[in-house]
Enzyme design. Structure first.
Site, PDB file in Angstrom:
ATOM      1  N   GLU A   1       0.838  -1.213  -0.046  1.00 10.81           N
ATOM      2  CA  GLU A   1      -0.013  -0.106  -0.085  1.00 10.81           C
ATOM      3  C   GLU A   1       0.780   1.196  -0.039  1.00 10.81           C
ATOM      4  O   GLU A   1       2.000   1.080   0.729  1.00 10.81           O
ATOM      5  CB  GLU A   1      -0.935  -0.060   1.097  1.00 10.81           C
ATOM      6  CG  GLU A   1      -1.426   1.216   1.614  1.00 10.81           C
ATOM      7  CD  GLU A   1      -2.107   0.957   3.016  1.00 10.81           C
ATOM      8  OE1 GLU A   1      -2.960   0.050   3.112  1.00 10.81           O
ATOM      9  OE2 GLU A   1      -1.957   1.605   3.861  1.00 10.81           O
ATOM     10  N   ASP A   2       0.626   2.232  -0.900  1.00  9.69           N
ATOM     11  CA  ASP A   2       1.078   3.318  -0.826  1.00  9.69           C
ATOM     12  C   ASP A   2       1.176   4.279   0.305  1.00  9.69           C
ATOM     13  O   ASP A   2       0.219   4.263   0.880  1.00  9.69           O
ATOM     14  CB  ASP A   2       0.764   4.249  -1.975  1.00  9.69           C
ATOM     15  CG  ASP A   2       1.762   5.057  -2.756  1.00  9.69           C
ATOM     16  OD1 ASP A   2       2.390   5.712  -1.787  1.00  9.69           O
ATOM     17  OD2 ASP A   2       2.138   5.289  -3.857  1.00  9.69           O
ATOM     18  N   ILE A   3       2.219   4.701   0.852  1.00  7.80           N
ATOM     19  CA  ILE A   3       2.217   5.507   2.028  1.00  7.80           C
ATOM     20  C   ILE A   3       1.200   6.794   1.900  1.00  7.80           C
ATOM     21  O   ILE A   3       0.465   7.257   2.862  1.00  7.80           O
ATOM     22  CB  ILE A   3       3.635   5.955   2.622  1.00  7.80           C
ATOM     23  CG1 ILE A   3       3.512   6.841   3.617  1.00  7.80           C
ATOM     24  CG2 ILE A   3       4.336   6.295   1.381  1.00  7.80           C
ATOM     25  CD1 ILE A   3       5.021   7.073   4.262  1.00  7.80           C
ATOM     26  N   ASP A   4       1.122   7.341   0.671  1.00  9.03           N
ATOM     27  CA  ASP A   4       0.374   8.353   0.367  1.00  9.03           C
ATOM     28  C   ASP A   4      -1.229   8.333   0.118  1.00  9.03           C
ATOM     29  O   ASP A   4      -1.782   9.451  -0.220  1.00  9.03           O
ATOM     30  CB  ASP A   4       0.869   9.451  -0.565  1.00  9.03           C
ATOM     31  CG  ASP A   4       2.337   9.973  -0.032  1.00  9.03           C
ATOM     32  OD1 ASP A   4       2.306  10.366   1.084  1.00  9.03           O
ATOM     33  OD2 ASP A   4       3.418   9.987  -0.789  1.00  9.03           O
TER      34      ASP A   4
END
Ligand SMILES: [Zn+2]
Ligand SMILES: [Zn+2]
Length: 284
Positions: free
Chosen positions: A239-242
Site C-alpha cells: 500500500e502506498d504511504i500517500d
C-alpha cells in the site's frame, strides 16, 4: 513372564555387564511386558530373574532419569516465575548426550529390539511429572509452550547445573482489518533510510523514517497487554504511504512473539488502541 522374554532379558543384562537401570531394561521390553511405565517393567523383569534391586551406574542412560526426578520440576518452576509466563498447555522436548542416544541405539541394533528410543521415554516421563505438579496439561495440538530440557552436559564432570530448561513460548495471532484515515502513514515500521535504523540526527535518533505506522499504532498497545517480546505485522498486499485506506479496510494479522500473557481482553485492548490511534487509523 515367558522364558523367551527372560532369556532375552538376561542377554541384555549381560551385554551391559549388569549395569542397566529399570527404565532402560523395561524400555527394551515395552512391547511385550505389561507394566505401568518402563521402570515398573524393569522392576518386574528383575524380580522374575531373582536379581537384586538396581543400585546405580546404568551403562545406557548414566542414570539420567534421576535428573528428571531431582531437578526438572524446580528448573521449570524457576523459569515460569522468572518469565512470569501464563499458559494452559505445553509439550516437552529434550536434548540428550550423543553417547546416550548412540548406546541406546547400539543395543537395539545388536540385540534386535524394535522398541521406542530413549528420547521418547524421557519426554514422556517429564510430561508426566509436569502434569502431576503443574496446573497445565500436555497438548500436542495447539500447545502454548514448548518445555525444552537439555541434558547434554550431564556426562561432564564438575558441572554445577548440568540440566538446563528453556521455555519456548509460541506466538499468538490477532486478525483484523484496518482503515487508514490520513495520508503519510506507512503500513509497517520503516527504518530511517540514512542510518538504517541505528538512529541519527536526520531521524531525531528514532531510527525511523516516519514517527508512526499502522503497525505501531496497534502493536505497542497489544505488546503492553501481552508482555510480548516483539510484534510482527502482516498486512495483505502493498500500500502506498500517500494513500488512505477506507471502505471495508485491509486485512492484517498481528503476530505477537513470546507473549507471557495469552489470555487477553480483546475488547478492552481495542478500546485502548482506538484512543491511541484516534484520527489516524482504525482497527476492526
Ligand atoms: Zn538407564
Ligand atoms: Zn536515522
Amino acid at each position: 513372564m515367558n522364558q523367551e522374554i527372560l532369556n532375552k532379558a538376561e542377554e541384555l543384562i549381560n551385554y551391559t555387564n549388569g549395569n542397566i537401570c529399570n527404565h532402560c531394561l523395561g524400555r527394551k521390553f515395552s512391547d511385550c511386558v505389561e507394566g505401568n511405565g518402563n521402570e515398573d517393567r524393569g522392576i518386574k523383569i528383575r524380580e522374575s530373574l531373582n536379581l537384586e534391586a538396581y543400585d546405580g551406574g546404568c551403562e545406557i542412560c548414566h542414570d539420567l532419569f534421576n535428573f528428571i526426578e531431582d531437578d526438572v520440576l524446580d528448573l521449570v518452576n524457576e523459569k515460569i516465575a522468572l518469565l512470569k509466563v501464563e499458559f494452559d498447555t505445553f509439550v516437552v522436548g529434550c536434548k540428550l548426550p550423543k553417547e546416550i542416544v548412540e548406546k541406546d541405539q547400539e543395543i537395539s541394533d545388536e540385540l534386535d529390539f524394535d522398541v521406542e528410543i530413549i528420547k521418547k521415554e524421557v519426554n514422556r516421563e517429564i510430561g508426566k511429572l509436569l502434569e502431576a505438579n503443574l496446573e497445565q496439561n500436555v497438548d500436542f495440538d495447539g500447545e502454548d509452550v514448548l518445555v525444552m530440557v537439555d541434558f547434554r552436559r550431564i556426562l561432564k564432570e564438575d558441572i554445577e547445573n548440568p540440566v538446563k530448561v528453556r521455555l519456548q513460548i509460541n506466538p499468538i495471532f490477532i486478525e483484523g482489518r484496518y482503515r487508514k484515515l490520513v495520508r503519510g502513514i506507512p503500513q509497517t515500521k520503516w527504518p530511517c533510510t540514512k542510518c538504517k535504523g541505528r538512529g541519527c540526527e536526520e531521524c531525531n535518533f528514532t531510527g525511523k523514517q516516519y514517527p508512526e505506522s499502522v503497525e505501531e499504532l496497534l502493536s505497542e498497545t497489544v505488546l503492553k497487554h501481552t508482555n510480548g517480546y516483539e510484534a510482527k505485522f502482516h498486512g495483505a498486499g502493498r500500500e502506498d504511504i500517500d494513500v488512505r485506506m477506507l471502505g471495508t479496510g485491509r486485512p492484517f494479522v498481528l503476530e505477537i512473539k513470546e507473549p507471557k500473557i495469552r489470555k487477553i481482553d480483546l475488547e478492552k485492548i481495542a478500546e485502548e488502541v482506538a484512543e491511541v490511534a484516534e484520527g489516524k487509523t482504525e482497527y476492526l
